[in-house]
Write a protein that holds these residues in place. Structure first.
Motif, short mmCIF file in Angstrom:
data_model
loop_
_atom_site.label_atom_id
_atom_site.label_comp_id
_atom_site.label_asym_id
_atom_site.label_seq_id
_atom_site.Cartn_x
_atom_site.Cartn_y
_atom_site.Cartn_z
N ARG A 88 0.84 -1.21 0.00
CA ARG A 88 0.00 0.00 0.00
C ARG A 88 0.87 1.25 0.00
N GLY A 89 1.95 1.22 0.77
CA GLY A 89 2.81 2.40 0.85
C GLY A 89 3.51 2.74 -0.45
N ILE A 90 3.82 1.74 -1.27
CA ILE A 90 4.52 2.00 -2.52
C ILE A 90 3.57 2.03 -3.72
N GLY A 91 2.27 1.98 -3.46
CA GLY A 91 1.30 2.09 -4.56
C GLY A 91 1.22 0.85 -5.43
N ARG A 92 1.27 -0.34 -4.82
CA ARG A 92 1.13 -1.59 -5.55
C ARG A 92 -0.12 -2.32 -5.07
N PRO A 93 -1.31 -1.87 -5.52
CA PRO A 93 -2.54 -2.46 -4.99
C PRO A 93 -2.68 -3.95 -5.29
N TYR A 94 -2.14 -4.40 -6.43
CA TYR A 94 -2.25 -5.83 -6.75
C TYR A 94 -1.55 -6.67 -5.69
N LEU A 95 -0.36 -6.24 -5.28
CA LEU A 95 0.36 -6.99 -4.25
C LEU A 95 -0.36 -6.91 -2.92
N GLU A 96 -0.96 -5.76 -2.62
CA GLU A 96 -1.72 -5.65 -1.36
C GLU A 96 -2.90 -6.61 -1.37
N VAL A 97 -3.65 -6.63 -2.47
CA VAL A 97 -4.79 -7.55 -2.57
C VAL A 97 -4.32 -8.99 -2.45
N ALA A 98 -3.21 -9.33 -3.12
CA ALA A 98 -2.71 -10.71 -3.07
C ALA A 98 -2.34 -11.10 -1.64
N CYS A 99 -1.68 -10.19 -0.91
CA CYS A 99 -1.33 -10.48 0.49
C CYS A 99 -2.59 -10.66 1.33
N ARG A 100 -3.53 -9.74 1.19
CA ARG A 100 -4.73 -9.78 2.04
C ARG A 100 -5.64 -10.95 1.66
N ALA A 101 -5.57 -11.40 0.42
CA ALA A 101 -6.40 -12.52 0.01
C ALA A 101 -6.03 -13.81 0.74
N HIS A 102 -4.78 -13.91 1.18
CA HIS A 102 -4.34 -15.13 1.88
C HIS A 102 -4.46 -15.01 3.40
N LEU A 103 -4.71 -13.80 3.91
CA LEU A 103 -4.75 -13.62 5.36
C LEU A 103 -5.94 -14.34 5.99
N GLY A 104 -7.05 -14.48 5.26
CA GLY A 104 -8.18 -15.20 5.82
C GLY A 104 -7.82 -16.63 6.15
N PHE A 105 -7.14 -17.30 5.23
CA PHE A 105 -6.77 -18.70 5.47
C PHE A 105 -5.87 -18.83 6.70
N VAL A 106 -4.89 -17.96 6.83
CA VAL A 106 -3.93 -18.12 7.93
C VAL A 106 -4.54 -17.72 9.26
N SER A 107 -5.73 -17.08 9.25
CA SER A 107 -6.39 -16.68 10.49
C SER A 107 -7.27 -17.78 11.05
N GLY A 108 -7.39 -18.90 10.36
CA GLY A 108 -8.31 -19.95 10.76
C GLY A 108 -8.02 -20.52 12.13
N SER A 109 -6.77 -20.49 12.56
CA SER A 109 -6.43 -21.03 13.88
C SER A 109 -6.78 -20.07 15.00
#
Length: 864
Positions: free
Chosen positions: A510-531
């Motif tokens: 987000r800080g460097i203006g790369r929304p695709y990378l931000e979305v890609a990171c956040r898209a995987h955060l749901g899975f890792v929060s399952g525990s």
């Protein structure tokens, strides 16, 4: 204006598609602009010219979408999709079609210089667009030569109009009109001779008119004007240049090697000032110069005109050409236009510097959606700097990865690793980070999650650049590396490390203006929060999905991990209908050749839904497909143990006990010790009518010594234990085991294991004796298909956890003192909580509080 030809284009444009195909200098662009610029036309025109050497489908479509929105007046209404390495051309075609249809009225798509489009992918997508235009929408395409657009069906049905070179030639009357408009007076016979010599060729006539203006002997000029188009053009160019002031000649020649030019860049190449004014004057004089933006700051020369200027430059000042390319490369590099800079370095013959610049920027160019451009730049290097070149190995590896050439990518990364060790110290950290990032991406694509974690050392601290460009490069590389590291950790179930790296990557992106990378990171955060909790999974998935939708990526593979994780959470909590909807969305955006970790997760969640509904054969088919995905991975996915366990359990439930036993016997001791496998072994024992053996299999799970990776496993174990006790006839033990399962399931309202194990059948007898009556009601509702539609719940003041616990007892027959006893609190505390519940829910009494709780998804649908 060529009125007859403009009228012919008007008639042609009544068809859905018009193709203008003719060689350079035929007047295609002039015709299009004359047709489009007429005042008083009640129509909207989206006009775009394809940039020279356009290799990237995404950039072509984004430019067309921008033109559509500008013509429709909606450019501010929707945020334009940013460029990204992932791109769904079909979705973009649909978006363009949707927006032109919404514009209403007569709408025209005009695409000039289509021959510059070097992307076969974009050409195929353009065919889809041209053959599916909405009613009232027309397309006009201009090109130097026919492209493989496959428009034969339109031609057969009479929906395609074509204008060719013969129709574009000037008539004698039009030649006379052109001369008069430009103030050139010639006798009739001389004007006729000029038309005859030029054969109606538009570019030749325009060049002739420029040369004739003020010529001392126009009749001699026309008499000498003959030969082929190329000969005529070269002659006319020399004539025209000789008649220009020295500063104009110098500007035209020295900037001719540029695809586009502005005043600052022209000043640099000419070593003078005032270039912008000259360019503006040339455009005003219609001297083959066209502005590219509304502010008239960028210009390009007519393609043929530029070709002739370059030829003249080679004839007159060949020694200046390499230095002009170097100056242009430096300017483009300083202005973050790397691809143009590399092209000019290649043209100057500075292959080593071109390779260095392309290597340093290859990841950023790919993130900018210019993967096709990178491949084209690679092809432009000489044979000596080919695939075995250590300087370009990283570029080849990056291109290989984005074309799923994984073996070639690995070989090129090994070359790049050796090369990085010998590079100057100032470049080494950046190269190491880039290699680490691509190593991790390769691991994701191969399903090789354990072999690359040493690469995390390259990410221990962000590289510090000496310039803004270097800082930006370091940010791109680090953000991409954090994404790839976080994903590989997620699929290895290193969930805490994955969460840390994905969050860090999202913040940096987000800080460097790369929304695709931000979305890609956040898209995987749901899975890792399952525990942690299902509430956190839902929150993070919904945030990622909303962010992706903001950029138009809600139907792209990048968001599939969030969609499928949300589907899994909904299915686990018994919201099967909503879960199925999100599961279907994730399936639609997951490609068959996509990342195997995501594909395995989609198959696993796809098996959960039929398993919960008792459709075991359908579940087994999905689990078999998940195993096939795992079989093509180099390493083991962290969820592979669950796939194996559920496969065995499903086989046992279908009566395929021998197959399940064979599969279990094939596991090694470490695999067999996993909690999921012990549960599956218990299911096999139950299918064999061996409840004592089933309890023995469950012992390590129930006492907490077996490794488990999800709360689902111990809940399932207690339920299987209850089923074993039922076979043994011990009702008290059954009730105790179910109560333990309900206690574990209560915080997240976990319903799935009660459905898949069949243990829901044990709940009816417990419903009025359990402290989890509301959860029991939810489970029975879900199993019987009576779960409420909770999607329309309105906002309320949030209930505290203690208030929620009290609320869940209100549908029961327990009195307030009995509720207090169940919760081990005082009756006054229960009374206080109930008063607050009533106030927050806007309820008058216990009955209305229960009703409101059901409407707001806080309680089940009323099974009491």
């Amino acid at each position: 204006m060529r009125r007859d030809l403009v009228a012919a284009l008007d008639r042609a444009a009544e068809k859905p598609v018009t193709m203008i195909s003719a060689p350079a200098g035929s007047g295609k662009t002039s015709l299009l602009r004359a047709w489009a610029d007429r005042p008083g036309q009640d129509r909207r025109i989206a006009f775009m010219s394809v940039r020279p050497g356009q290799q990237d489908a995404q950039l072509f479509w984004l430019a067309l979408l921008d033109a559509v929105r500008a013509a429709a007046g909606t450019e501010g209404a929707a945020e334009p999709p940013p460029v990204a390495p992932g791109f769904d051309g079909g979705a973009m075609v649909d978006k363009v079609l949707s927006e032109v249809a919404a514009a209403g009225g007569h709408f025209f798509l005009v695409i000039d210089d289509l021959h510059e489009l070097g992307s076969a992918e974009a050409t195929e997508q353009l065919t889809a667009l041209l053959t599916h235009l909405p009613h009232g929408v027309h397309a006009i395409v201009a090109t130097r030569h026919d492209l493989p657009l496959r428009l034969h069906r339109l031609r057969l049905t009479g929906e395609l109009a074509e204008i060719r070179a013969a129709e574009l030639r000037f008539t004698e009357a039009e030649t006379r009109e052109l001369l008069a408009t430009c103030g050139v007076a010639l006798p009739d016979e001389v004007a006729g001779l000029l038309h005859q010599r030029a054969e109606g060729w538009a570019a030749g006539l325009r060049l002739a008119v420029l040369s004739l203006a003020g010529h001392p002997d126009p009749e001699r000029f026309v008499a000498e004007f003959s030969g082929s188009h190329r000969t005529v053009a070269e002659y006319l160019m020399a004539e025209m240049l000789e008649r220009q002031p020295a500063d104009v000649q110098r500007l035209l020649l020295r900037t001719s090697l540029l695809d586009r030019v502005n005043g600052e860049l022209a000043d640099l190449l000419t070593g003078a000032t005032g270039s912008e004014r000259i360019l503006l004057d040339l455009e005003d004089a219609n001297a083959f110069v066209v502005s590219l933006d509304p502010d008239r700051t960028w210009f390009r020369y007519h393609r043929l005109f530029a070709d002739l200027l370059r030829l003249e430059l080679r004839h007159t000042h060949p020694e200046a050409i390499p230095e002009l390319h170097r100056l242009a490369a430096r300017w483009f590099a300083e202005h973050a236009q790397t691809a143009d800079a590399v092209r000019h370095l290649q043209a100057a013959g500075d292959w080593a510097e071109a390779a260095r610049l392309l290597t340093d920027h290859t990841v950023s160019l790919t993130l900018d959606g210019q993967g096709g451009t990178v491949v084209a730049l690679l092809r432009a290097f000489p044979a000596g700097a080919g695939e075995d070149s250590p300087e370009l190995a990283l570029v080849y590896a990056n291109a290989d990865l984005h074309q799923h050439r994984l073996a070639e990518a690995q070989a090129h990364l090994e070359i790049a690793r050796s090369y990085a060790a010998t590079t100057p110290p100032d470049r080494r950290p950046r190269l190491r980070t880039a290699i680490a990032s691509l190593d991790l991406l390769l691991a994701r694509l191969r399903g090789h999650f354990d072999a690359v974690f040493e690469q995390a050392d390259a990410l221990s601290s962000p590289a510090v650049g000496r310039s803004n460009t270097e800082v930006a490069l370091a940010g791109d590389l680090r953000a991409l590396a954090l994404l790839n590291l976080g994903v590989t950790e997620a699929w290895s179930l290193r969930l805490a490390e994955s969460e840390r790296h994905l969050l860090e990557g999202a913040v940096l992106a987000r800080g460097i203006g790369r929304p695709y990378l931000e979305v890609a990171c956040r898209a995987h955060l749901g899975f890792v929060s399952g525990s942690q909790s299902f509430a956190l999974v839902r929150q993070r998935c919904e945030e990622a999905i909303a962010l992706a939708a903001r950029y138009g990526w809600d139907a792209e593979p990048v968001i599939a991990p969030a969609q499928v994780a949300l589907a899994g959470t909904l299915i686990c909590t018994g919201e099967f209908g909503q879960g199925e909807q999100w599961l279907d969305r994730s399936r639609r955006v997951t490609r068959s050749d996509g990342e195997p970790g995501v594909r395995l997760l989609v198959r696993l969640i796809s098996a959960m839904l039929p398993a919960a509904r008792g459709q075991h054969r359908e579940a087994l088919a999905e689990l078999t497909a998940a195993e096939q995905v795992q079989a093509h991975m180099v390493g083991r996915h962290g969820l592979s143990s669950r796939v194996t366990a559920w496969t065995m359990a499903t086989q046992a439930r279908l009566g395929m006990v021998d197959q399940a036993r064979t599969r279990l016997a094939a596991l090694d001791d470490r695999q067999a010790a996993a909690g999921e496998i012990r549960n599956a072994a218990a299911v096999i024992r139950l299918a064999e009518k061996d409840p004592i053996g089933a309890r023995r299999e469950l012992r390590s799970v129930l006492d907490g010594t077996a490794p488990v990776n999800s709360l689902l496993t111990p809940i399932e174990a207690h339920l299987l234990d209850a089923l074993a006790w039922r076979e043994l006839g011990d009702d008290r033990a059954v009730e105790a085991a179910v109560e333990r399962a309900l206690h574990l399931a209560e915080p997240d309202r976990m319903i799935l294991p009660f459905a898949t194990t069949g243990a829901w059948e044990l709940l009816d007898a417990l419903q009025h004796r359990t402290s989890h009556a509301a959860l029991v009601s939810d489970i029975l509702d879900a199993v019987h298909g009576d779960a409420p539609d909770r999607s329309a719940a309105g906002p309320i003041e949030k209930l505290s956890p203690s208030e929620l616990r009290v609320l869940r007892y209100l549908p029961t027959n327990l009195t307030r003192p009995e509720i207090a006893a169940e919760l081990s609190v005082s009756p006054n505390t229960v009374n206080t909580h109930i008063r607050r519940i009533y106030a927050k829910l806007g309820a008058r009494d216990r009955s209305s509080a229960v009703q409101r709780g059901r409407e707001l998804r806080l309680l089940s649908n009323g099974r009491t």
